[in-house]
Design a protein around this motif. Structure first.
Motif, PDB file in Angstrom:
ATOM      1  N   LYS A 175       5.727 -47.869  20.785  1.00 50.31           N
ATOM      2  CA  LYS A 175       4.297 -48.149  20.990  1.00 50.31           C
ATOM      3  C   LYS A 175       3.998 -49.622  20.706  1.00 50.31           C
ATOM      4  CE  LYS A 175       1.974 -44.335  21.976  1.00 50.31           C
ATOM      5  NZ  LYS A 175       1.052 -44.246  23.088  1.00 50.31           N
ATOM      6  N   ASP A 235      -2.325 -46.736  17.165  1.00 56.79           N
ATOM      7  CA  ASP A 235      -1.594 -45.484  17.357  1.00 56.79           C
ATOM      8  C   ASP A 235      -0.257 -45.515  16.617  1.00 56.79           C
ATOM      9  OD1 ASP A 235      -1.296 -42.874  18.503  1.00 56.79           O
ATOM     10  OD2 ASP A 235       0.117 -43.740  19.942  1.00 56.79           O
ATOM     11  N   ALA A 236       0.413 -46.657  16.647  1.00 61.83           N
ATOM     12  CA  ALA A 236       1.695 -46.774  15.939  1.00 61.83           C
ATOM     13  C   ALA A 236       1.493 -46.599  14.438  1.00 61.83           C
ATOM     14  CB  ALA A 236       2.344 -48.125  16.243  1.00 61.83           C
TER      15      ALA A 236
END
Length: 89
Positions: free
Chosen positions: A55, A10-11
């Motif tokens: 994140k 996600d990062a």
């Protein structure tokens, strides 16, 4: 702690999006476009980068917590993770 794909997916997505936004800001500046639009995009880039960092730290905290619960030595201490977190704040 090594960055693993399962920890940073996600990062990485956020950073790629931020890269595109930053390229857009650079083009806006080079083309002499409206400063409000450029600054709005720049703020979005900044926020995306910050969130990507948070994140990564959150993933690291989960990873180290899991290692501790499994009786393993975590790759980073809580103090090291806290220091990284505060560097982003």
């Amino acid at each position: 702690m090594k960055l693993r794909p399962e920890m940073t997916g996600d990062a990485l997505t956020r950073l790629k999006r931020a890269r595109g936004q930053l390229n857009a800001v650079i083009e806006m500046m080079e083309n002499g476009e409206d400063c409000r639009a450029a600054l709005t995009q720049l703020a979005a880039v900044s926020k995306a980068i910050d969130r990507a960092g948070f994140k990564i730290i959150a993933s690291g905290m989960r990873h180290c917590g899991t290692a501790r619960r499994d009786g393993e030595e975590p790759e980073m201490t809580e103090e090291e993770l806290e220091k990284l977190f505060l560097a982003l704040a």
